[in-house]
Design an enzyme around this catalytic site. Structure first.
Site, PDB file in Angstrom:
ATOM      1  CG  HIS A 299      -0.149   0.064   2.523  1.00  0.00           C
ATOM      2  ND1 HIS A 299      -0.284  -0.845   3.537  1.00  0.00           N
ATOM      3  CD2 HIS A 299       0.784   0.953   2.974  1.00  0.00           C
ATOM      4  CE1 HIS A 299       0.513  -0.532   4.529  1.00  0.00           C
ATOM      5  NE2 HIS A 299       1.174   0.555   4.226  1.00  0.00           N
TER       6      HIS A 299
ATOM      7  CD  GLU B  92       3.883  -0.661   5.861  1.00  0.00           C
ATOM      8  OE1 GLU B  92       3.540   0.435   6.312  1.00  0.00           O
ATOM      9  OE2 GLU B  92       3.908  -0.902   4.626  1.00  0.00           O
TER      10      GLU B  92
ATOM     11  CG  HIS C 114       0.540   4.238   7.839  1.00  0.00           C
ATOM     12  ND1 HIS C 114      -0.418   3.375   7.374  1.00  0.00           N
ATOM     13  CD2 HIS C 114       1.716   3.795   7.341  1.00  0.00           C
ATOM     14  CE1 HIS C 114       0.154   2.447   6.612  1.00  0.00           C
ATOM     15  NE2 HIS C 114       1.437   2.675   6.587  1.00  0.00           N
TER      16      HIS C 114
ATOM     17  CG  HIS D 164       8.469   0.552   2.179  1.00  0.00           C
ATOM     18  ND1 HIS D 164       7.870  -0.628   2.541  1.00  0.00           N
ATOM     19  CD2 HIS D 164       7.629   1.525   2.636  1.00  0.00           C
ATOM     20  CE1 HIS D 164       6.728  -0.384   3.179  1.00  0.00           C
ATOM     21  NE2 HIS D 164       6.562   0.917   3.268  1.00  0.00           N
TER      22      HIS D 164
HETATM   23  C1  DHB Z   1       5.049   4.898   1.273  1.00  0.00           C
HETATM   24  C2  DHB Z   1       4.920   3.552   1.663  1.00  0.00           C
HETATM   25  C3  DHB Z   1       4.103   3.202   2.737  1.00  0.00           C
HETATM   26  O1  DHB Z   1       3.952   1.932   3.187  1.00  0.00           O
HETATM   27  C4  DHB Z   1       3.391   4.166   3.411  1.00  0.00           C
HETATM   28  O2  DHB Z   1       2.545   3.772   4.393  1.00  0.00           O
HETATM   29  C5  DHB Z   1       3.518   5.510   3.050  1.00  0.00           C
HETATM   30  C6  DHB Z   1       4.347   5.870   1.986  1.00  0.00           C
HETATM   31  C7  DHB Z   1       5.898   5.288   0.103  1.00  0.00           C
HETATM   32  O3  DHB Z   1       6.667   4.466  -0.430  1.00  0.00           O
HETATM   33  O4  DHB Z   1       5.791   6.448  -0.326  1.00  0.00           O
HETATM   34 FE    FE Z   2       2.749   1.813   5.036  1.00  0.00          FE
END
Ligand code: DHB
Ligand code: FE
Length: 279
Positions: A12, A239, A59, A192
């Site tokens: 997401h 996550e 979040h 990420h």
């Molecule tokens: C991004 C990824 C995420 O899981 C999130 O919650 C907010 C931003 C991103 O890669 O921009």
């Molecule tokens: Fe996220």
């Protein structure tokens, strides 16, 4: 008896909401991502779930750092989205399923999971955007049960614990006397990191091994501590706990009907899997 008909796991990223709003699905940047969902929607049209258990992490929309439950389950008649500050349109409200929610809560608490129960709950991009990828017209044809796992503020539940939570969700659904067809949707990951020295960190080798393990060795990632997961996947890569809970709910053996992996979407290695339990 209610039955889990499948599991979908997906990344997401708020930027998906912007791409949808601007109709960018066929732009070269976005096409490899959005195209991944075509076979999933074809499957959904046949599979016709009645209820979606959405395993995701909030979040900061519903829970903030002052109060952060490890596991929270929604038991509301309706869940609303609200502006998180990303500049993306909010989506229409989602219908809840309080009866199934309370059954899940009772089953999980009876199995010693200490939950926060939410009779009011706002749902953020981690819930809404995967739903919008599955049902682009946003006329949600399903009821929903949100299951929220803390991946925002330390300490996080372990990978092993999240897998067990998923197994318990699977047992709870199987013991519900209704005849609902239940989909488990787990959102987050894959690798990420949004901030700090390693901002932009992505680990393709780990992600691909993890996706393979979802089919062939589902408890593989439960060997890792939270710190090891952060090391391998980045601060937000944890996550993937949502994928583990989803996988746990599907039972010992699954077949992968579809998967897609694409780097990057915003700062994220985006993964997608459609799994069906094998009896
Ligand atoms: C991004 C990824 C995420 O899981 C999130 O919650 C907010 C931003 C991103 O890669 O921009
Ligand atoms: Fe996220």
């Amino acid at each position: 008896m209610a039955r889990i008909i499948g599991g979908i796991t997906t990344s997401h990223v708020p930027a998906i909401g912007g791409a949808i709003a601007k109709g960018k699905q066929d732009d070269p940047y976005w096409k490899p991502f959005f195209d991944g969902f075509v076979p999933v929607r074809q499957w959904l049209a046949e599979a016709r779930p009645d209820v979606v258990v959405v395993v995701y992490n909030d979040h900061g929309l519903n829970f903030f750092l002052d109060k952060m439950p490890t596991f929270a389950v929604g038991a509301a008649p309706e869940y609303r989205n609200a502006d998180e500050g990303w500049g993306i349109p909010t989506v229409p409200p989602f219908q809840g399923d309080p009866a199934l929610s309370w059954h899940l809560i009772e089953s999980l608490v009876a199995e010693d999971f200490d939950l926060t129960t939410c009779q009011e709950m706002a749902v953020d991009h981690a819930f809404t955007l995967p739903m919008a990828l599955l049902w682009p017209d946003q006329q949600w044809p399903v009821r929903t049960v949100p299951v929220c796992i803390n991946t925002v503020q330390a300490p996080l539940p372990s990978a092993a614990r999240c897998y067990k939570l998923g197994e318990a969700i699977g047992r709870a659904v199987a013991s519900w006397p209704g005849d609902e067809r239940v989909l488990i949707l787990g959102t987050g990951g894959l690798s990420h990191q949004l901030d700090g020295e390693r901002a932009g960190f992505i680990n393709k080798a780990f992600d691909l091994q993890f996706m393979d393990s979802m089919v062939n060795n589902p408890t593989w990632a439960t060997q890792f501590s939270t710190h090891q997961l952060v090391e391998h996947t980045g601060t937000q890569g944890v996550e993937l706990l949502m994928w583990l809970a989803t996988r746990g709910a599907l039972g010992p053996r699954v077949q992968a009907l579809h998967s897609n992996y694409h780097i990057p979407i915003s700062n994220t290695a985006s993964g997608l899997m459609l799994l069906e339990p094998m009896v």
